[in-house]
Design a protein around this motif. Structure first.
Motif, mmCIF file in Angstrom:
data_model
loop_
_atom_site.group_PDB
_atom_site.id
_atom_site.type_symbol
_atom_site.label_atom_id
_atom_site.label_comp_id
_atom_site.label_asym_id
_atom_site.label_seq_id
_atom_site.Cartn_x
_atom_site.Cartn_y
_atom_site.Cartn_z
ATOM 1 N N THR A 279 0.810 -1.219 0.000
ATOM 2 C CA THR A 279 0.000 0.000 0.000
ATOM 3 C C THR A 279 0.849 1.279 0.000
ATOM 4 O OG1 THR A 279 -0.124 -0.293 2.365
ATOM 5 C CG2 THR A 279 -2.053 -0.948 1.089
ATOM 6 N N LEU A 280 2.024 1.183 -0.633
ATOM 7 C CA LEU A 280 2.885 2.360 -0.723
ATOM 8 C C LEU A 280 3.384 2.510 -2.151
ATOM 9 C CD1 LEU A 280 5.078 1.838 2.417
ATOM 10 C CD2 LEU A 280 3.966 3.975 1.898
ATOM 11 N N THR A 281 3.544 3.718 -2.578
ATOM 12 C CA THR A 281 4.175 3.941 -3.871
ATOM 13 C C THR A 281 5.681 3.976 -3.635
ATOM 14 O OG1 THR A 281 3.980 6.308 -3.538
ATOM 15 C CG2 THR A 281 2.225 5.249 -4.805
ATOM 16 N N GLY B 148 20.435 -6.898 3.217
ATOM 17 C CA GLY B 148 20.020 -6.593 1.855
ATOM 18 C C GLY B 148 18.625 -7.088 1.541
ATOM 19 N N HIS B 149 17.899 -7.532 2.573
ATOM 20 C CA HIS B 149 16.535 -7.998 2.341
ATOM 21 C C HIS B 149 15.557 -7.046 3.013
ATOM 22 C CE1 HIS B 149 18.575 -11.541 1.062
ATOM 23 N NE2 HIS B 149 17.437 -12.142 0.758
ATOM 24 N N SER B 150 14.358 -7.056 2.475
ATOM 25 C CA SER B 150 13.323 -6.220 3.070
ATOM 26 C C SER B 150 13.026 -6.687 4.490
ATOM 27 C CB SER B 150 12.060 -6.334 2.217
ATOM 28 O OG SER B 150 10.938 -6.093 3.013
ATOM 29 N N PRO B 151 12.786 -5.734 5.414
ATOM 30 C CA PRO B 151 12.472 -6.150 6.787
ATOM 31 C C PRO B 151 11.092 -6.760 6.899
ATOM 32 C CG PRO B 151 12.328 -3.769 6.583
ATOM 33 C CD PRO B 151 12.805 -4.279 5.260
ATOM 34 N N TRP B 152 10.260 -6.652 5.852
ATOM 35 C CA TRP B 152 8.886 -7.168 5.949
ATOM 36 C C TRP B 152 8.723 -8.522 5.290
ATOM 37 C CZ3 TRP B 152 9.235 -1.925 3.935
ATOM 38 C CH2 TRP B 152 9.250 -0.995 4.958
ATOM 39 N N ALA C 212 11.407 -6.275 -3.970
ATOM 40 C CA ALA C 212 12.106 -5.171 -4.650
ATOM 41 C C ALA C 212 11.393 -3.855 -4.350
ATOM 42 C CB ALA C 212 12.130 -5.433 -6.150
ATOM 43 N N LYS C 213 10.062 -3.903 -4.356
ATOM 44 C CA LYS C 213 9.283 -2.691 -4.092
ATOM 45 C C LYS C 213 9.454 -2.265 -2.625
ATOM 46 C CE LYS C 213 4.828 -0.690 -5.258
ATOM 47 N NZ LYS C 213 3.511 -0.933 -5.793
ATOM 48 N N GLU C 214 9.414 -3.250 -1.740
ATOM 49 C CA GLU C 214 9.594 -2.933 -0.321
ATOM 50 C C GLU C 214 10.975 -2.346 -0.041
ATOM 51 O OE1 GLU C 214 6.562 -6.203 1.710
ATOM 52 O OE2 GLU C 214 8.720 -6.521 1.809
ATOM 53 N N MET C 215 11.992 -2.894 -0.722
ATOM 54 C CA MET C 215 13.353 -2.383 -0.526
ATOM 55 C C MET C 215 13.433 -0.920 -0.967
ATOM 56 S SD MET C 215 15.451 -4.184 1.028
ATOM 57 C CE MET C 215 17.051 -3.485 0.675
ATOM 58 N N ALA C 216 12.772 -0.610 -2.093
ATOM 59 C CA ALA C 216 12.776 0.765 -2.591
ATOM 60 C C ALA C 216 12.115 1.693 -1.576
ATOM 61 C CB ALA C 216 12.053 0.822 -3.929
ATOM 62 N N VAL C 217 11.009 1.222 -0.977
ATOM 63 C CA VAL C 217 10.299 2.012 0.031
ATOM 64 C C VAL C 217 11.183 2.180 1.263
ATOM 65 C CG1 VAL C 217 8.356 1.984 1.631
ATOM 66 C CG2 VAL C 217 8.012 1.368 -0.757
#
Ligand SMILES: Nc1ccn([C@@H]2O[C@H](COP(=O)(O)OP(=O)(O)OP(=O)(O)O)[C@@H](O)[C@H]2O)c(=O)n1
Length: 346
Positions: free
Chosen positions: A72-74, A137-141, A319-324
């Motif tokens: 739910t984030l851009t 290097g991984h998303s925390p979620w 990838a999207k979560e990492m960008a956020v």
């Protein structure tokens, strides 16, 4: 399915938007309607905990279920709750650390047993030692996580009710692994067996489940299964690590009136004996039809068959979560105080 530990006036049966009680207008309380939404793929106790918190914020909870997994984030960190936040109608639930659909699916695909709670198991020791050390290097979620059981968590999920005189004590036992709609339908059927039911669920320890189910079952360890079952409204009490055979001591201790099992296979005990021999001898055993054929095995098979799709979905999501995550870090470093913690609620 979700029971609210801190009971709200929604239990009074009031309709959303109505007023409660026949009191003076100034005393009338407007029913607070709460909205939350998410993907809720393969519902687990992390979801239950989120819904429990959301329900406690008001009187009537409406849950929106997304059709896609997307977050739910851009990418620039702007969230889709922007408008409600500006209106001051946004609240956050505390995320349950150590549980995610991704982690559970990982256990199914990798056939690992490290999550089994066994102090003598070096894999499990390593599993708990890794708590909070997300892979670099991984998303925390979206990532592998560890869950630590606490008494507080059990209290939050438990009904806290003791059996009252006149209640019918019903005992059921099992693995209740990956707590699913088949289990919910079964427990609802159990609940309907009496006018005033008090349902006790006996959960088998991980090693016991592994003995009769094999492979790397259970996918959820006994701590996780405890919360999943406690979150079900039809359950009053859980025995954490119940003996496989439903024997005399257990039946007398809990003053059990009725023992039930669904239509699924009953695996024999280590010595080949029927685990329900004693309740059958007492004439208090009943086989119930949940009317639902779903099994834990079906869910695991579904995940395995969709492995490639799942991996692609996960890579995209991560990838999207990492960008956020990077955007959030940059904003924090820039000293901006804007609240981006919503991402943590994903
Ligand atoms: N679709 C289903 C699934 C389970 N159950 C019942 O739920 C209880 C707990 O089942 P469990 O021990 O978790 O294992 P299974 O019977 O093997 O079912 P599953 O593989 O789905 O976990 C049992 O009485 C089982 O018969 C049911 O009635 N209907």
């Amino acid at each position: 399915m979700i029971k609210n530990g801190h009971h709200t006036s929604s239990e009074s049966g009031a309709e959303p938007g109505s007023t409660v009680g026949a009191c003076s207008p100034e005393k009338r309380k407007r029913v607070v309607r709460v909205w939350c939404d998410g993907c809720y793929d393969m519902v687990h106790y992390g979801h239950s905990n989120q819904l429990r918190q959301a329900k406690a914020m008001g009187d009537y909870l409406v849950v929106g279920v997304h059709t896609d997994d997307d977050i739910t984030l851009t990418v620039d960190g702007k969230d889709t709750y922007d408008e409600v936040k500006r209106m001051g109608r946004y609240r956050e639930c505390k995320r349950t650390q150590g549980v995610s659909t991704t982690d559970l699916v990982g256990r199914m695909l990798l056939m690992t047993k490290a999550h089994h709670s066994n102090i003598d198991n070096s894999d499990y020791q390593q599993h708990t030692d890794n708590f909070g050390k997300g892979p670099k290097g991984h998303s925390p979620w979206t990532g592998v996580s560890q869950f630590l059981q606490t008494s507080q968590k059990i209290i939050q999920f438990a009904s806290g009710k003791e059996p009252q005189p006149g209640d019918t004590i019903i005992y059921v036992a099992g693995a209740f692994d990956l707590f699913h709609i088949g289990h919910v339908d079964f427990l609802e059927t159990v609940y309907k067996q009496a006018e005033r039911p008090y349902v006790i669920v006996g959960l088998h320890f991980d090693q016991e489940v592994n003995r009769y189910k094999g492979k790397n079952y259970p996918i959820m360890n006994v701590h996780e299964r405890t919360l999943s079952v406690l979150a079900c409204r039809y359950v009053s009490e859980v025995v954490i690590g119940a003996p496989y055979a439903v024997g005399k001591d257990l039946l007398d201790h809990f003053k059990v009136d009725l023992v039930c099992h669904g239509k699924t296979e009953v695996f024999p005990d280590k010595d080949g004996a029927d685990p329900y021999a004693e309740p059958k001898r007492r004439g208090i055993f009943r086989t119930l039809d949940s009317g639902n054929g779903l099994t834990t095995d079906d869910i695991v098979q579904r995940i395995i068959e969709n492995r490639l799709q799942f991996e692609a979905r996960n890579q995209k999501k991560e990838a999207k979560e990492m960008a956020v995550f990077e955007a959030m870090k940059r904003r924090e470093e820039g000293g901006k105080s804007e609240d981006c913690a919503q991402a943590a609620a994903l």
